[in-house]
Design an enzyme around this catalytic site. Sequence first.
Site, short mmCIF file in Angstrom:
data_model
loop_
_atom_site.label_atom_id
_atom_site.label_comp_id
_atom_site.label_asym_id
_atom_site.label_seq_id
_atom_site.Cartn_x
_atom_site.Cartn_y
_atom_site.Cartn_z
N ARG A 132 -4.45 -9.43 -2.13
CA ARG A 132 -5.43 -8.55 -2.11
C ARG A 132 -6.29 -9.15 -2.28
NH1 ARG A 132 -3.83 -2.72 -0.75
NH2 ARG A 132 -5.73 -2.43 -0.87
N TYR A 150 -9.34 -11.06 -0.45
CA TYR A 150 -10.07 -9.47 0.01
C TYR A 150 -11.43 -9.47 -1.37
CZ TYR A 150 -12.27 -5.18 2.26
OH TYR A 150 -13.19 -4.30 2.34
N ASN A 154 -12.02 4.30 1.41
CA ASN A 154 -12.03 4.19 2.71
C ASN A 154 -13.32 5.03 3.24
OD1 ASN A 154 -10.00 4.10 0.88
ND2 ASN A 154 -8.36 4.03 1.89
N VAL A 214 -5.47 5.50 8.63
CA VAL A 214 -5.54 6.72 9.12
C VAL A 214 -4.95 5.91 10.40
CG1 VAL A 214 -7.13 7.75 10.15
CG2 VAL A 214 -7.03 6.76 7.69
N ASN A 255 -3.13 4.62 11.33
CA ASN A 255 -0.72 4.34 11.51
C ASN A 255 -0.37 5.78 11.28
OD1 ASN A 255 -0.68 1.67 11.42
ND2 ASN A 255 -0.06 2.19 9.90
N TYR A 279 4.20 3.98 2.78
CA TYR A 279 4.24 3.54 1.61
C TYR A 279 5.07 3.84 0.14
CZ TYR A 279 3.08 0.26 5.49
OH TYR A 279 2.42 0.14 6.71
N GLY A 280 6.06 3.00 -0.20
CA GLY A 280 6.06 3.72 -1.93
C GLY A 280 6.28 5.29 -1.56
N THR A 295 -3.34 7.66 -4.31
CA THR A 295 -4.34 8.59 -3.77
C THR A 295 -4.91 7.32 -3.38
OG1 THR A 295 -5.38 8.26 -5.87
CG2 THR A 295 -3.81 10.47 -6.12
N PRO A 340 -3.41 -0.43 -4.93
CA PRO A 340 -4.19 1.11 -6.04
C PRO A 340 -3.30 2.14 -5.64
CG PRO A 340 -5.40 -0.69 -4.80
CD PRO A 340 -4.22 -1.08 -4.00
#
Length: 316
Positions: free
Chosen positions: A145, A148, A177, A191, A193, A207-208, A213, A277
């Site tokens: 990441r 970015y 976000n 969102v 997806n 994911y995970g 959050t 994160p």
Amino acid sequence: MRTALVTGGAGFIGSHLTDRLVREGYHVVVVDNLATGSWSNVAHHSNERVTRLEWDVIQPIPLERLPKNIELVAHLASPASPIHYRRLALETLWVNSRGTGNALDVARQFGARFVLGSTSETYGDPKVTPQRESYWGNVNPIGPRACYDESKRFGEALTMEYVREFDLDAVILRFFNCYGPRMQSEDGRVVPNFIMQALREEALTVYGNGSQTRSFCYVSDEVDAIYRALTMTGLKGQVINVGNPEERTILDFAKQVAEVAGVALELAERPLPVDDPTNRCPDIQKARTLLGWEPKVSLRDGLAATIEYFREVSKI
Ligand code: UDP
């Protein structure tokens, strides 16, 4: 006519900002290389109100092709979805470093107010919550990441030096976000997806374990904060979080999407991406005080509008 320049103006947030500026009476110069944006996002504007300049801001922006009365510069050009910025890693590094320098130079040349679209990713995987602007963050400088996160951090540093060296009237906004119509259905963020999966009645890919959050801000709220930062005075050198302070787990977010889309919740677990994160929640006290701003659109209403948009464009 008052004139504004928006880099990335054919993208998701940039095109909504262009709409707002046009509504407020501005002529908008949209500069975009269409790496992740599309002219269709601003196709509803006439050439009198919106000038389209297809240009990669990694290269110096040709001043002779710009109107001479630019008062506002919003620098939003950058891939923002993890999938896109991995695919365009070098472009992302350059657009947020050289590209930011080029956008700053335009603002300096015209004596314009400058707003940098930065990101909550400057906090990396934060060790404190909620995140205040005074927090320096916890960023992996060499991970997937980093192209970015680190280039956005460099862009912030560069912007602050233009404030100090040249007294440029610049403001840094850290976007958390953001979601809404004109996100790309295939951009890989949570969102689009989840919404596309719900519309196709597929399992939502968490994911995970989904305990990480995020805080989701609807695009009209986001644009309202950007517009305020562009047009209010006395903000020089300020760094301000822009996001919705309502924090939720990704699992809870999946439930909300299924509920608003009116489908039964089905989940499919996928591996957690590297350096994803664990938490993100803005402290928006500065935005409240300095911009008189806080988000107004509830997640339910924002999701309903976004689902409607994806239904229309995907014809599902
Ligand atoms: N995510 C997920 N399923 C997906 C896409 C994303 O669970 O299909 C998770 C991702 O791991 C992250 C969060 O949702 O924890 C937000 O991801 P996104 O790519 O939207 O943006 P980020 O906040 O990571 O930049």
